[in-house]
Design an enzyme around this catalytic site. Structure first.
Site, PDB file in Angstrom:
ATOM      1  CB  ALA A  66      37.711  36.677  34.921  1.00  0.00           C
ATOM      2  N   GLY A 112      38.968  32.453  32.487  1.00  0.00           N
ATOM      3  CA  GLY A 112      39.836  32.293  33.658  1.00  0.00           C
ATOM      4  C   GLY A 112      39.725  30.920  34.310  1.00  0.00           C
ATOM      5  CD  GLU A 115      43.092  32.781  30.999  1.00  0.00           C
ATOM      6  OE1 GLU A 115      42.164  33.329  31.638  1.00  0.00           O
ATOM      7  OE2 GLU A 115      43.901  33.410  30.313  1.00  0.00           O
ATOM      8  CD  GLU A 135      39.178  34.554  27.927  1.00  0.00           C
ATOM      9  OE1 GLU A 135      39.029  33.737  26.985  1.00  0.00           O
ATOM     10  OE2 GLU A 135      39.542  34.203  29.054  1.00  0.00           O
TER      11      GLU A 135
HETATM   12  N1  COA Z   1      31.157  36.329  35.361  1.00  0.00           N
HETATM   13  C1  COA Z   1      30.159  36.751  36.133  1.00  0.00           C
HETATM   14  N2  COA Z   1      29.008  36.074  36.284  1.00  0.00           N
HETATM   15  C2  COA Z   1      28.877  34.915  35.621  1.00  0.00           C
HETATM   16  C3  COA Z   1      29.891  34.397  34.799  1.00  0.00           C
HETATM   17  C4  COA Z   1      31.082  35.165  34.680  1.00  0.00           C
HETATM   18  N3  COA Z   1      32.122  34.757  33.948  1.00  0.00           N
HETATM   19  N4  COA Z   1      29.475  33.235  34.245  1.00  0.00           N
HETATM   20  C5  COA Z   1      28.248  33.020  34.730  1.00  0.00           C
HETATM   21  N5  COA Z   1      27.878  34.027  35.570  1.00  0.00           N
HETATM   22  C6  COA Z   1      26.612  34.191  36.285  1.00  0.00           C
HETATM   23  C7  COA Z   1      25.491  34.665  35.379  1.00  0.00           C
HETATM   24  O1  COA Z   1      25.538  36.056  35.222  1.00  0.00           O
HETATM   25  C8  COA Z   1      24.297  34.192  36.167  1.00  0.00           C
HETATM   26  O2  COA Z   1      24.080  35.096  37.239  1.00  0.00           O
HETATM   27  P1  COA Z   1      22.564  35.622  37.588  1.00  0.00           P
HETATM   28  O3  COA Z   1      21.806  34.375  37.916  1.00  0.00           O
HETATM   29  O4  COA Z   1      22.783  36.509  38.759  1.00  0.00           O
HETATM   30  O5  COA Z   1      22.092  36.301  36.364  1.00  0.00           O
HETATM   31  C9  COA Z   1      24.734  32.887  36.776  1.00  0.00           C
HETATM   32  O6  COA Z   1      26.179  32.939  36.771  1.00  0.00           O
HETATM   33  C10 COA Z   1      24.308  31.669  35.992  1.00  0.00           C
HETATM   34  O7  COA Z   1      24.741  31.812  34.650  1.00  0.00           O
HETATM   35  P2  COA Z   1      23.769  31.709  33.358  1.00  0.00           P
HETATM   36  O8  COA Z   1      24.412  32.452  32.253  1.00  0.00           O
HETATM   37  O9  COA Z   1      22.375  32.079  33.766  1.00  0.00           O
HETATM   38  O10 COA Z   1      23.844  30.127  33.099  1.00  0.00           O
HETATM   39  P3  COA Z   1      23.589  29.392  31.694  1.00  0.00           P
HETATM   40  O11 COA Z   1      23.491  27.951  32.026  1.00  0.00           O
HETATM   41  O12 COA Z   1      22.467  30.033  30.952  1.00  0.00           O
HETATM   42  O13 COA Z   1      24.921  29.647  30.844  1.00  0.00           O
HETATM   43  C11 COA Z   1      27.309  29.832  30.483  1.00  0.00           C
HETATM   44  C12 COA Z   1      26.149  29.129  31.235  1.00  0.00           C
HETATM   45  C13 COA Z   1      28.615  29.353  31.097  1.00  0.00           C
HETATM   46  C14 COA Z   1      27.252  29.465  28.995  1.00  0.00           C
HETATM   47  C15 COA Z   1      27.169  31.368  30.648  1.00  0.00           C
HETATM   48  O14 COA Z   1      27.028  31.658  32.038  1.00  0.00           O
HETATM   49  C16 COA Z   1      28.358  32.166  30.140  1.00  0.00           C
HETATM   50  O15 COA Z   1      28.522  32.323  28.937  1.00  0.00           O
HETATM   51  N6  COA Z   1      29.175  32.702  31.070  1.00  0.00           N
HETATM   52  C17 COA Z   1      30.304  33.561  30.743  1.00  0.00           C
HETATM   53  C18 COA Z   1      31.435  32.754  30.175  1.00  0.00           C
HETATM   54  C19 COA Z   1      32.569  33.680  29.759  1.00  0.00           C
HETATM   55  O16 COA Z   1      32.501  34.431  28.825  1.00  0.00           O
HETATM   56  N7  COA Z   1      33.680  33.574  30.521  1.00  0.00           N
HETATM   57  C20 COA Z   1      34.882  34.275  30.211  1.00  0.00           C
HETATM   58  C21 COA Z   1      35.020  35.475  31.054  1.00  0.00           C
HETATM   59  S1  COA Z   1      36.475  36.383  30.627  1.00  0.00           S
END
Ligand code: COA
Length: 260
Positions: A66, A112, A115, A135
């Site tokens: 999400a 999400g 999910e 989460e």
């Molecule tokens: N919500 C909002 N933005 C998100 C996102 C999320 N769940 N997951 C990734 N993004 C965005 C990042 O903020 C980034 O945006 P920016 O370039 O404007 O800063 C872009 O997507 C790329 O992500 P980034 O984190 O730079 O890529 P990465 O390869 O370094 O890492 C992940 C990949 C998936 C490990 C990391 O993005 C992450 O941990 N995301 C969140 C996962 C999460 O907790 N999801 C559950 C949500 S309830």
């Protein structure tokens, strides 16, 4: 229909819905959730669509969760509403669709995203896929059905471990857990999903819709799944698909089902 965050294409009986926010790793913001609902609704009512495939654009993510930026300052009431509305609007809707839904997981499926994949009827993953419910690392719990569907798919102990550790598992482990049914190289993922869709399309869409209802009944509290099976089984006998399927067998020819 025109969408800002997803693509939806229909051909050869398959509607492919692609979440298309690659710069945000296809994170599900409010608009994307609404657009997905609209696209699934459209596919369900489209008589041409016999199978839906849901996937993410790019080579990195199915859906990275999400959109965290949208709920970071929510109150208790707003948090509860977010989960309730999201479950009803998209996740439960997908799980209860009478058109089969295959999730083709092409990279990160987190929060999400996992999910959504779990709400689909079954899952296929590419070798680079990574899945998890992170989460609790954000101080919250899965809210789009994750605490319910993950244990249904992988068992309580594994779900407890995945949710408590917030750790990601890779495609091989997901296969071992039964979270995904098949793993393919990334470049073969969509072809494989379409092949599965082709196998499904040979069968009666009306009977498949009944089967989805009966299988889902097993996971609804207060519903006796065996009774739902009996009702759905009986209903099949009144359908044109049943007549065609049995006649085709007796006449030693391929069934040509009239459609959904
Ligand atoms: N919500 C909002 N933005 C998100 C996102 C999320 N769940 N997951 C990734 N993004 C965005 C990042 O903020 C980034 O945006 P920016 O370039 O404007 O800063 C872009 O997507 C790329 O992500 P980034 O984190 O730079 O890529 P990465 O390869 O370094 O890492 C992940 C990949 C998936 C490990 C990391 O993005 C992450 O941990 N995301 C969140 C996962 C999460 O907790 N999801 C559950 C949500 S309830």
């Amino acid at each position: 229909m025109k969408y800002n965050n997803i693509l939806s294409e229909t051909g050869h009986g398959v509607t492919t819905i692609t979440i298309n926010r690659p710069s945000k790793l296809n994170a599900l913001n409010r608009e994307t959730i609404q657009e997905l609902r609209n696209a699934f609704e459209e596919a369900e009512s489209d008589s041409e669509t016999r199978v839906v495939i849901i996937t993410g654009s790019g080579e990195k993510a199915f859906v990275a969760g999400a959109d965290i930026s949208e709920f970071a300052d929510f109150s208790v009431a707003e948090g509860g509403k977010l989960a309730a509305q999201g479950q009803k609007l998209l996740f439960d809707f997908v799980a209860n669709l009478s058109t089969p839904v295959i999730a083709a997981i092409n990279g990160f499926a987190l929060g999400g995203g996992l999910e959504l994949a779990m709400a689909a009827h079954f899952r296929i993953a590419s070798e680079n896929a990574k899945m998890g419910l992170p989460e609790v690392s954000l101080g919250v719990i899965p809210g789009y059905g994750g605490t319910q569907r993950l244990p249904q798919l992988v068992g309580k102990g594994r779900a407890m471990e995945m949710i408590m550790t917030a750790a990601m598992i890779d495609a091989t482990q997901a296969l071992q857990y039964g979270l995904v049914n098949h793993v393919t190289p990334l470049e073969e993922l969509m072809e494989f999903a379409e092949k599965m869709a082709g196998k499904i399309m040979k069968n009666s869409p009306v009977a498949i819709a009944s089967a989805i209802k009966a299988i889902n009944a097993n996971f609804e509290s207060g519903t006796n799944g065996f009774e739902v099976e009996i009702t759905e089984f009986g209903n099949c006998f009144g359908t044109a698909d049943f007549k065609e399927g049995t006649q085709a067998f007796l006449q030693k020819r391929k069934a040509d089902f009239p459609g959904k």
